[in-house]
Design an enzyme around this catalytic site. Structure first.
Site, mmCIF file in Angstrom:
data_model
loop_
_atom_site.group_PDB
_atom_site.id
_atom_site.type_symbol
_atom_site.label_atom_id
_atom_site.label_comp_id
_atom_site.label_asym_id
_atom_site.label_seq_id
_atom_site.Cartn_x
_atom_site.Cartn_y
_atom_site.Cartn_z
ATOM 1 N N SER A 163 0.848 -1.203 0.000
ATOM 2 C CA SER A 163 0.000 0.000 0.000
ATOM 3 C C SER A 163 0.883 1.251 0.000
ATOM 4 O O SER A 163 1.678 1.415 -0.916
ATOM 5 C CB SER A 163 -0.926 -0.081 1.220
ATOM 6 N N ASP A 250 -9.159 -5.495 -4.495
ATOM 7 C CA ASP A 250 -8.766 -4.083 -4.300
ATOM 8 C C ASP A 250 -9.751 -3.232 -5.098
ATOM 9 O O ASP A 250 -10.416 -3.730 -6.015
ATOM 10 C CB ASP A 250 -7.329 -3.865 -4.822
ATOM 11 N N HIS A 282 -7.351 -5.983 -0.056
ATOM 12 C CA HIS A 282 -6.179 -5.146 0.193
ATOM 13 C C HIS A 282 -5.358 -5.609 1.392
ATOM 14 O O HIS A 282 -4.154 -5.395 1.436
ATOM 15 C CB HIS A 282 -6.685 -3.715 0.453
#
Ligand SMILES: N[C@@H](CC(=O)c1ccccc1NC=O)C(=O)O
Length: 308
Positions: A163, A250, A282
């Site tokens: 991320s 995602d 995610h």
């Protein structure tokens, strides 16, 4: 398939989104499929905390090793049972939108990787509001240089980020290592970018930006996508292989960010590949790295030990 244009362009889809839709697209917890948003975040923290406790219980670690003078400039180094001069290293940068997360709850992949002979470094950096994006990029750059200085006989230093941490890892492609007096053994350099953000401009228009106070200039300076598309051609390092990874669940914007960064890398002749990992969101895409049989754990191990 390469397509012209890129995320930063005027036609980028995010520019047509309402503030609510943009907020939604850049809140990964709203896209999880097997649990509620709050539960996903709690589970992510619990798994990270448990994995770190398990990694530290082996006693084969050097904790809070400084890579600079700053109070927060520390890294934890976890070693395999068999320690030799020529160890491969994986250096990990955690996510949390540059404003949450910590090295002390991010040792997800340590057990499966050290079990296969890889040393793992979990890096702390100054999250906002203490740190700025420029400061965090400078810190993670110095953490990589510090690993090279401490272990000059290493068998390759590979980077992994999740991320916001994938953003920081991608910024290492632009690093000026000579300025830091090292040429990290990045020739076998593998970069694993997991569910990252590479064009920071859209984030500016969401609540995640609040503690970062990012201006358009800051966003562009710290966007690897922008550098690849707009800055003078930076020579690609032929020895470096970059794997851009995104979870099936995602958000569409996170998919676009990863796909367009992969395409920009290829256009600039970087050795890049793209993987969409099936049926993970995610957070699962990362916390599954606690499992040695997880597809991404196996991809990382295979890639690290592949002769370059
Ligand atoms: N506020 C975000 C949290 C988030 O995105 C996140 C949390 C932990 C680890 C990584 C994250 N994503 C980006 O860095 C959300 O609502 O999903």
């Amino acid at each position: 398939m390469d397509v012209p244009g890129g995320g930063g362009g005027r036609g980028a889809p995010w520019r047509k989104m309402s503030k609510e839709e943009l907020e939604n697209q850049y809140s990964p917890s709203r896209w999880v499929v097997r649990r509620g948003a709050e539960e996903a975040m709690r589970t992510y923290s619990q798994i990270g905390d448990e994995a770190t406790k398990k990694a530290r219980a082996t006693g084969r670690s050097l904790l809070d090793m400084p890579y600079g003078d700053g109070e927060g400039e520390k890294m934890d180094i976890y070693f395999p049972e068999e320690v030799s001069e020529a160890l491969p290293f994986l250096v990990f940068f955690h996510g949390g939108y540059w404003q949450s997360g910590s090295k002390d709850t991010s040792a997800f992949m340590v057990s499966p990787l050290t079990a296969q002979g890889v040393a793992v470094v979990i890096v702390a950096y100054d999250i906002a509001p203490k740190g700025t994006l420029d400061k965090m990029v400078d810190q993670v750059t110095r953490s990589v240089a510090s690993v090279q200085k401490r272990y000059p006989g290493n068998r390759g230093i590979h980077l992994c980020g999740h991320s916001a941490g994938a953003h920081l890892a991608a910024m290492m492609l632009l690093a000026n290592w000579t300025k830091l007096g090292v040429t990290p053994n990045l020739k076998g350099f593998r970069l694993f970018l997991v569910s990252g953000i590479y064009d920071l401009e859209p984030v500016m228009h969401t609540s995640e930006n609040a503690p970062l106070l990012v201006t358009l200039e800051d966003a562009r300076r710290n966007s690897p996508q922008w550098h690849l598309e707009m800055a003078p051609a930076q020579p690609a390092d032929p020895g470096c292989r970059i794997l851009v990874i995104v979870g099936q669940h995602d958000s569409p914007e996170f998919h676009r960010q990863s796909r367009e960064f992969y395409q920009a890398l290829r256009r600039r002749s970087w050795e890049a590949s793209f993987e969409e990992l099936r049926d993970v969101d995610h957070f699962e895409v990362l916390w599954n790295l606690t499992q040695k049989d997880y597809v991404l754990t196996q991809i990382i191990l295979k890639t690290i030990f592949q002769e370059s």
